[in-house]
Design a protein around this motif. Structure first.
Motif, mmCIF file in Angstrom:
data_model
loop_
_atom_site.group_PDB
_atom_site.id
_atom_site.type_symbol
_atom_site.label_atom_id
_atom_site.label_comp_id
_atom_site.label_asym_id
_atom_site.label_seq_id
_atom_site.Cartn_x
_atom_site.Cartn_y
_atom_site.Cartn_z
ATOM 1 N N THR A 73 0.341 -1.441 -0.294
ATOM 2 C CA THR A 73 0.164 -0.016 0.011
ATOM 3 C C THR A 73 1.025 1.531 0.026
ATOM 4 O O THR A 73 0.120 2.069 -0.913
ATOM 5 C CB THR A 73 -1.239 -0.308 1.481
ATOM 6 O OG1 THR A 73 -1.896 -1.306 0.796
ATOM 7 C CG2 THR A 73 -1.948 0.858 1.045
ATOM 8 N N ASP A 74 1.904 1.419 1.187
ATOM 9 C CA ASP A 74 2.543 2.404 0.899
ATOM 10 C C ASP A 74 3.302 2.533 -0.240
ATOM 11 O O ASP A 74 3.464 3.494 -1.049
ATOM 12 C CB ASP A 74 3.675 2.328 1.845
ATOM 13 C CG ASP A 74 3.259 2.480 3.166
ATOM 14 O OD1 ASP A 74 2.529 2.683 2.878
ATOM 15 O OD2 ASP A 74 3.968 2.047 4.626
ATOM 16 N N GLU A 75 3.771 1.668 -0.895
ATOM 17 C CA GLU A 75 4.708 1.725 -3.103
ATOM 18 C C GLU A 75 3.991 1.863 -3.816
ATOM 19 O O GLU A 75 3.671 2.922 -4.340
ATOM 20 C CB GLU A 75 5.225 0.927 -2.921
ATOM 21 C CG GLU A 75 5.861 0.451 -3.980
ATOM 22 C CD GLU A 75 6.618 1.294 -4.102
ATOM 23 O OE1 GLU A 75 6.740 2.294 -5.133
ATOM 24 O OE2 GLU A 75 7.859 1.641 -2.951
ATOM 25 N N LEU A 76 2.610 1.381 -3.578
ATOM 26 C CA LEU A 76 1.242 2.159 -3.996
ATOM 27 C C LEU A 76 1.428 3.815 -3.943
ATOM 28 O O LEU A 76 1.023 4.766 -5.171
ATOM 29 C CB LEU A 76 -0.242 1.328 -3.861
ATOM 30 C CG LEU A 76 -1.233 1.561 -5.019
ATOM 31 C CD1 LEU A 76 -1.404 1.457 -5.946
ATOM 32 C CD2 LEU A 76 -2.541 1.234 -4.156
ATOM 33 N N ARG A 78 3.459 5.777 -2.914
ATOM 34 C CA ARG A 78 4.700 6.713 -3.879
ATOM 35 C C ARG A 78 4.275 6.222 -4.761
ATOM 36 O O ARG A 78 4.520 7.360 -5.639
ATOM 37 C CB ARG A 78 5.411 5.988 -3.143
ATOM 38 C CG ARG A 78 6.084 6.157 -1.738
ATOM 39 C CD ARG A 78 7.588 6.255 -1.443
ATOM 40 N NE ARG A 78 7.698 4.334 -1.660
ATOM 41 C CZ ARG A 78 7.628 3.213 0.215
ATOM 42 N NH1 ARG A 78 6.649 3.871 0.695
ATOM 43 N NH2 ARG A 78 7.308 2.315 -0.512
ATOM 44 N N SER A 79 4.362 5.510 -5.924
ATOM 45 C CA SER A 79 4.565 5.290 -7.078
ATOM 46 C C SER A 79 3.328 5.133 -8.487
ATOM 47 O O SER A 79 3.714 5.623 -9.634
ATOM 48 C CB SER A 79 6.052 4.355 -7.156
ATOM 49 O OG SER A 79 5.765 2.841 -6.908
ATOM 50 N N ASN A 80 3.140 4.497 -7.984
ATOM 51 C CA ASN A 80 1.709 4.112 -8.593
ATOM 52 C C ASN A 80 1.864 2.795 -9.837
ATOM 53 O O ASN A 80 1.267 2.853 -11.279
ATOM 54 C CB ASN A 80 1.116 5.165 -9.056
ATOM 55 C CG ASN A 80 -0.353 4.205 -9.706
ATOM 56 O OD1 ASN A 80 -1.150 3.507 -9.071
ATOM 57 N ND2 ASN A 80 -0.926 4.939 -11.724
ATOM 58 N N ILE A 85 5.543 -2.999 -7.014
ATOM 59 C CA ILE A 85 5.367 -3.582 -6.478
ATOM 60 C C ILE A 85 5.395 -4.612 -6.097
ATOM 61 O O ILE A 85 5.656 -5.424 -5.272
ATOM 62 C CB ILE A 85 3.791 -3.507 -6.705
ATOM 63 C CG1 ILE A 85 2.891 -2.148 -7.115
ATOM 64 C CG2 ILE A 85 2.187 -4.315 -6.113
ATOM 65 C CD1 ILE A 85 2.623 -1.584 -5.185
ATOM 66 N N LEU A 86 5.825 -5.245 -7.532
ATOM 67 C CA LEU A 86 6.177 -6.890 -7.774
ATOM 68 C C LEU A 86 7.738 -6.885 -7.011
ATOM 69 O O LEU A 86 7.763 -7.899 -6.730
ATOM 70 C CB LEU A 86 6.133 -7.447 -8.975
ATOM 71 C CG LEU A 86 4.942 -7.263 -9.819
ATOM 72 C CD1 LEU A 86 5.257 -8.182 -11.110
ATOM 73 C CD2 LEU A 86 4.160 -8.482 -9.321
ATOM 74 N N LEU A 189 -6.597 -0.986 -8.932
ATOM 75 C CA LEU A 189 -6.348 -0.186 -8.752
ATOM 76 C C LEU A 189 -5.460 0.753 -9.779
ATOM 77 O O LEU A 189 -5.777 2.822 -10.078
ATOM 78 C CB LEU A 189 -5.787 0.968 -7.032
ATOM 79 C CG LEU A 189 -6.847 0.190 -5.908
ATOM 80 C CD1 LEU A 189 -6.036 0.612 -4.453
ATOM 81 C CD2 LEU A 189 -7.972 1.151 -6.464
ATOM 82 N N ILE A 190 -4.176 0.570 -9.893
ATOM 83 C CA ILE A 190 -3.214 1.174 -10.975
ATOM 84 C C ILE A 190 -4.197 1.146 -12.349
ATOM 85 O O ILE A 190 -3.753 1.832 -12.977
ATOM 86 C CB ILE A 190 -2.113 0.135 -10.617
ATOM 87 C CG1 ILE A 190 -1.147 0.616 -9.792
ATOM 88 C CG2 ILE A 190 -1.238 0.824 -11.854
ATOM 89 C CD1 ILE A 190 0.368 -0.318 -9.094
ATOM 90 N N TYR A 191 -4.308 -0.069 -12.487
ATOM 91 C CA TYR A 191 -5.117 -0.140 -14.202
ATOM 92 C C TYR A 191 -6.237 1.120 -14.028
ATOM 93 O O TYR A 191 -6.600 2.081 -15.122
ATOM 94 C CB TYR A 191 -6.241 -1.233 -13.931
ATOM 95 C CG TYR A 191 -5.365 -2.063 -14.532
ATOM 96 C CD1 TYR A 191 -4.253 -2.146 -15.202
ATOM 97 C CD2 TYR A 191 -5.476 -3.857 -14.445
ATOM 98 C CE1 TYR A 191 -3.220 -2.756 -16.102
ATOM 99 C CE2 TYR A 191 -4.920 -4.487 -15.354
ATOM 100 C CZ TYR A 191 -3.484 -4.480 -15.628
ATOM 101 O OH TYR A 191 -2.252 -5.146 -16.260
ATOM 102 N N LEU A 192 -7.013 1.459 -13.195
ATOM 103 C CA LEU A 192 -8.182 2.433 -12.793
ATOM 104 C C LEU A 192 -7.708 3.844 -12.801
ATOM 105 O O LEU A 192 -8.111 4.931 -13.680
ATOM 106 C CB LEU A 192 -8.980 2.609 -11.922
ATOM 107 C CG LEU A 192 -10.328 3.366 -11.293
ATOM 108 C CD1 LEU A 192 -10.723 3.347 -12.878
ATOM 109 C CD2 LEU A 192 -11.017 3.035 -10.163
ATOM 110 N N ASN A 193 -6.980 3.727 -12.118
ATOM 111 C CA ASN A 193 -6.116 5.159 -12.010
ATOM 112 C C ASN A 193 -5.040 5.582 -13.443
ATOM 113 O O ASN A 193 -5.172 6.458 -13.472
ATOM 114 C CB ASN A 193 -4.212 5.461 -10.881
ATOM 115 C CG ASN A 193 -4.035 6.390 -10.849
ATOM 116 O OD1 ASN A 193 -4.722 7.673 -10.567
ATOM 117 N ND2 ASN A 193 -3.091 6.433 -10.991
#
Length: 460
Positions: A73-76, A78-80, A85-86, A189-193
């Motif tokens: 979540t923290d990395e999401l 920060r960077s999206n 994430i991986l 969430l990343i795809y949506l963003n």
């Protein structure tokens, strides 16, 4: 004798009594009272210890899941970025991870190289064709096992997240499932963003393109400034491409849905090639402003690749691509737009992409709407089969369908609703009138261009 009988009866009675007592209270037979109590206490302690140990393991595992989720979540925030994430997940999991989109293309992977990941995909996609995946499942496939979860967005599957297992390894546990499902949620969430960013960017570019076409800018400098804000360099040459779309037997609602999907597909096509373009809807198609020379090496076979991509993704629609000439003057945008749309009108089934420069003088005349000049050139090319009578129009239509179907008699006869023998007779007659070899590729091209030009201006 009485004494002997009495003794035996007493003995038998005592034996039966003991059996009866044993059946009623087996503990009394198996254990003394004191030893049974001790055994029971030890058994209870063992069970409590086992339960405590299991609870402790579950608690530790749950804490590990929470720690990983917090890190992700923290990395999401920060960077999206899925790659980051991986990278975080790699610190906690050694299983190969594969993320793919709905077009079966691997977008991200970890703990595995790309070529090896591709080897696992074939059996998985084969399984998907037979069975729709709607939740987290553990699949035993030909060359591996896989824990997989679909990525849902707005009730549509955008792709899949998978953990890969060796066929001989044990099945996944709850820990793997929780982590995979968390990874899938983050991917959504990343795809949506990214989708929201893409749509907002596309709208901005579309508005700018419309303003350029409508000549609503006070100066070229103003156009350059706005284009630079969108990372579009127009200091050099540019050209226009037009993707013409026709829908076969689809409802209007389906048409709108497909058009939206195609529009997004165009954006993704150029994004994958790191190209920033402008695009806007125009006359049942999509108009693209491409800041590059149409003859540049990076653009080589571009329209064909573009066409193949759209056709593969949306086989139910007819699409054709017209490409304009090249210019370095933004004042020529409208002229190049018309060139691209004109070129698209000259495409045929076996040649779905067309460059305006390939149309020669006829393309220029159609572009400038010089009907009299078109008729003059058509008369020179078609000779005696050109005219205004019904027989002339019949000959022109027959030759047009014959050429547009690549000389295929079966397809041409079906299109004209004419017998094969009747078509052969008519083609022979046309060949005699023209005195030209209809198998010559250059002659075919010249004749077809002339016929298409006449068809565009409504001659037949």
């Amino acid at each position: 004798m009485k004494q002997w009988l009495s003794t035996n009866l007493d003995t038998k009675s005592n034996s039966e009594n003991q059996e009866y007592i044993a059946l009623k209270n087996p503990q009394k037979l198996l254990f003394p009272k004191e030893s049974f109590s001790t055994w029971k206490q030890q058994s209870d302690i063992g069970e409590h210890f086992k339960t405590y140990k299991e609870l402790e393991e579950e608690r530790n595992q749950l804490q590990r899941v929470i720690d990983i989720q917090n890190a992700l979540t923290d990395e999401l925030i920060r960077s999206n970025l899925l790659t980051n994430i991986l990278s975080i997940l790699k610190e906690h999991i050694t299983l190969p991870i594969i993320i793919e989109n709905h077009k079966e293309k691997i977008t991200d992977y970890e703990n595995i190289d790309l070529e090896e990941a591709k080897e696992f995909q074939c059996s998985f996609h084969k399984k998907l064709k037979k069975w729709h995946l709607k939740k987290t499942e553990f699949l035993e496939l030909d060359n591996h096992c896989r824990l997989v979860t679909p990525i849902f967005l707005q009730n549509q599957i955008l792709g899949y997240c998978s953990f890969i297992y060796d066929s001989n390894s044990p099945k996944s546990d709850d820990f793997d499932r929780m982590i995979l499902e968390r990874l899938t949620s983050i991917s959504t969430l990343i795809y949506l963003n990214n989708k929201n960013i893409m749509e907002a960017n596309a709208r901005t570019k579309g508005i700018l393109f419309e303003k350029i076409l409508a000549d609503e800018f006070e100066s070229k400098e103003q156009i350059y400034r706005e284009l630079n804000l969108l990372n579009i360099d127009v200091t050099g040459k540019y050209h226009i491409a037009f993707l013409s779309l026709k829908y076969d037997s689809l409802a209007k609602v389906d048409n709108l849905s497909i058009f939206t999907s195609v529009y997004e597909e165009v954006i993704q096509f150029f994004q994958e090639k790191d190209y920033e373009i402008l695009q806007v809807q125009r006359a049942n198609g999509i108009l693209c402003f491409i800041p590059e020379d149409g003859d540049h090496t990076t653009m080589r076979n571009g329209p064909t690749k573009f066409y193949n991509r759209i056709k593969k993704s949306y086989p139910k629609i007819q699409c054709h691509v017209g490409v304009s000439s090249t210019s370095n003057d933004l004042q020529n945008v409208n002229s190049l737009m018309k060139e691209a749309m004109t070129a698209a009108r000259f495409t045929v089934a076996h040649q779905p992409t067309m460059y305006f420069k390939e149309l020669g003088i006829l393309g220029i005349l159609v572009h400038t709407q010089e009907e009299s000049a078109i008729q003059k050139i058509a008369e020179m090319e078609l000779g005696a089969i050109y005219g205004q009578t019904e027989q002339h129009k019949e000959y022109m239509l027959t030759l047009y369908e014959y050429l547009i179907n690549g000389g295929n008699l079966e397809q041409t006869s079906a299109k004209l609703k004419l017998s094969i023998s009747g078509l052969r007779y008519r083609i022979t007659k046309i060949r005699e009138i023209l005195q030209k070899d209809l198998k010559d590729s250059q002659k075919q091209f010249d004749l077809l261009l002339a016929l298409k030009a006449l068809k565009v201006i409504g001659e037949f």
